[in-house]
Design a protein around this motif. Sequence first.
Motif, PDB file in Angstrom:
ATOM      1  N   ASP A 417       0.864  -1.182   0.000  1.00  0.00           N
ATOM      2  CA  ASP A 417       0.000   0.000   0.000  1.00  0.00           C
ATOM      3  C   ASP A 417       0.901   1.232   0.000  1.00  0.00           C
ATOM      4  O   ASP A 417       1.606   1.496   0.979  1.00  0.00           O
ATOM      5  N   THR A 419      -0.238   4.378  -0.608  1.00  0.00           N
ATOM      6  CA  THR A 419      -1.104   5.566  -0.622  1.00  0.00           C
ATOM      7  C   THR A 419      -0.450   6.747   0.087  1.00  0.00           C
ATOM      8  O   THR A 419      -0.480   7.880  -0.410  1.00  0.00           O
ATOM      9  N   GLN A 423       0.565  10.307  -1.566  1.00  0.00           N
ATOM     10  CA  GLN A 423       0.116  11.615  -1.087  1.00  0.00           C
ATOM     11  C   GLN A 423       1.299  12.572  -0.957  1.00  0.00           C
ATOM     12  O   GLN A 423       1.211  13.756  -1.339  1.00  0.00           O
ATOM     13  N   VAL A 508      -7.052  10.742  -3.760  1.00  0.00           N
ATOM     14  CA  VAL A 508      -5.863  10.177  -3.101  1.00  0.00           C
ATOM     15  C   VAL A 508      -5.558  10.966  -1.828  1.00  0.00           C
ATOM     16  O   VAL A 508      -5.277  10.392  -0.772  1.00  0.00           O
ATOM     17  N   ARG A 514      -7.069   4.307  -3.130  1.00  0.00           N
ATOM     18  CA  ARG A 514      -5.868   3.632  -2.647  1.00  0.00           C
ATOM     19  C   ARG A 514      -4.880   3.472  -3.796  1.00  0.00           C
ATOM     20  O   ARG A 514      -5.258   3.166  -4.930  1.00  0.00           O
ATOM     21  N   VAL A 515      -3.617   3.698  -3.509  1.00  0.00           N
ATOM     22  CA  VAL A 515      -2.550   3.481  -4.493  1.00  0.00           C
ATOM     23  C   VAL A 515      -1.759   2.267  -4.045  1.00  0.00           C
ATOM     24  O   VAL A 515      -1.208   2.242  -2.937  1.00  0.00           O
TER      25      VAL A 515
END
Length: 612
Positions: A417, A419, A423, A508, A514-515
């Motif tokens: 993950d 995310t 960011q 995001v 979610r990235v």
Amino acid sequence: MSFDSQPDPLASARETLRRVWGHGEFRGLQAPIVAEALAGRDVLAVLPTGGGKSVCYQIPSMLRSGVGLVVSPLIALMTDQVEALRQQGVAAARLDSGVGLDERSRIWAMAREGALDLLYVSPEGLFAGAMLERLKEIDLALIAIDEAHCVSQWGHDFRPDYRALGRLADQFPGVPRMAVTATADPRTRDDILQALRLENARVFVDSFARPNLQLSAERKATASRARTDQRVIELVSERRGRSGVVYCGSRDGAERLAEALKAAGVPAIAYHAGMEAAERERRLARFLAEDAAVMVATIAFGMGVDKPDVRFVIHADPPSSLEAYWQEVGRAGRDGEPAEAVTLYGPSDIAWSLRRLEGRPMDEAVRQVQARKARQLFAMLDGATCRPQAVRRYFGETDADRCGVCDLCLDPPARRDATVEAQKALAAVQRLGERFGRGRVVDHLLGRTKDVQDWEAGLSTWGVGANVDLSAWRDLIDHLLFEGLLVEDPNDGRPVLRLGEPDEVRAVYRGERRVETALRPVAAQAPVRRRRRDPLEGLDGDLKGRFERLRAWRRDRAAEQHVPPYVIFQDRTLLEIAAAQPGSLADLARVPGVGQTKLARYGEAVLGVLAD
């Protein structure tokens, strides 16, 4: 003789399939599509590459009263299909710039006399001169529009000449029309129906599954052309002795890579639109005739090329969209036997794809859709989801399962993950005023900018990523580019990063999107993938010997007739013959793929080869 009024038209259709093609039953959605056309109703058929689209309009053209008119985009495609039909005893002809006046007169006479089953024309030729008026003088069984995705501005191979085909509804009222294609997402299908005025057509969409095709992708180690070329040479050399296609993004690239492959001992052939038409035809004929030739080409090559024994497709440069990708990889394994597709890709490729879109004249709405399609392709290539599953869901198959054979299924990458890091990266680009390239942005995140000024050191994002190593930041920024969360502005040769679609970036920031990134090696360190076994591997000595003798006989017959070997018999049929060892014409007639015309023309010779 007309079969239009028979109570069970599929009985005659199945008999025609058996008599002409040597197959006892239709596959997939072929039967209901043929039934609809025989009943005189309009159809849109979306069938996968190798799914037998042409049979869907060829059989109704043969059984209904009149001539089947087929609109096809390429001379090479028309030539290939007409020659294959003639080998099967079907009265087929084409009208294009390569047909002389005497031959044209003979073809029109056959059409008027009812001695022709199928007539192939291009969209440009259809509306040139008096073609439409002459067609009105003959009885048309149906009108088939092949490669129908070309009609849609949302598709990957839009051709303005195709848009005019909607006029056929007025020009030939009462004549059933059929549009067929292998790649069309829901939006493209709607556009086809509207543009061709097929609003009342029944739509058939088969599964896009290609279980015999093993997909894989490798992120390029660098943007170096030399390194990419070397990787392609390695991949092709691992598949030596097999027929394949290598796609390049430029004409120079195709020429350069073909020479490099030839130097490595591969029978490679360069092909692109910059060549004279006669030279392209010569090179295509060689590729179709040789068992192990490798075509190194731009996208000028491929649509409708029916060579069934292409065992691999390699993208040295990725295509423009998932539709284009599925068309191009679909040129491997058309015979249903195991085949492979390997795509090399990198961040410079998506930047190039988007720049190319900027240079094309099109409506801004269309440009935005095409840019989104490009990003969807790269997101699939860089993602961690089963590749065929991702493609099938893109085309609307929401219930598609994992394939079990692509690189991500066989060797699932570890995921993480990312995310929070995403960011931070997006915020850094924003705080820096979207004025710097990726290297400077990474240095900023790591707190390593040389001679940093006070304004930058005072930003909240300065050094916020010091706990993440340099390669991980580079990898993440590449992934954000693939996802469209970042875009790279060429900036006159000094690329700078800018934020992507505002709504997606905000999602995001808020944690609503979610990235996730896959942890896997780049191409330079790529492990050897478990490849699908070639259909000819593992044959016992006697069977392989019979098969090779049959291939040598076929090669000689093809050379005598100046046709591709596979229009005489496909490899799959030769293998069936070699395995069955028929001792009589009756036995040979039971082998799938041996129709009556080919039995009469080649049967005794085939039995002779087996006897030897």
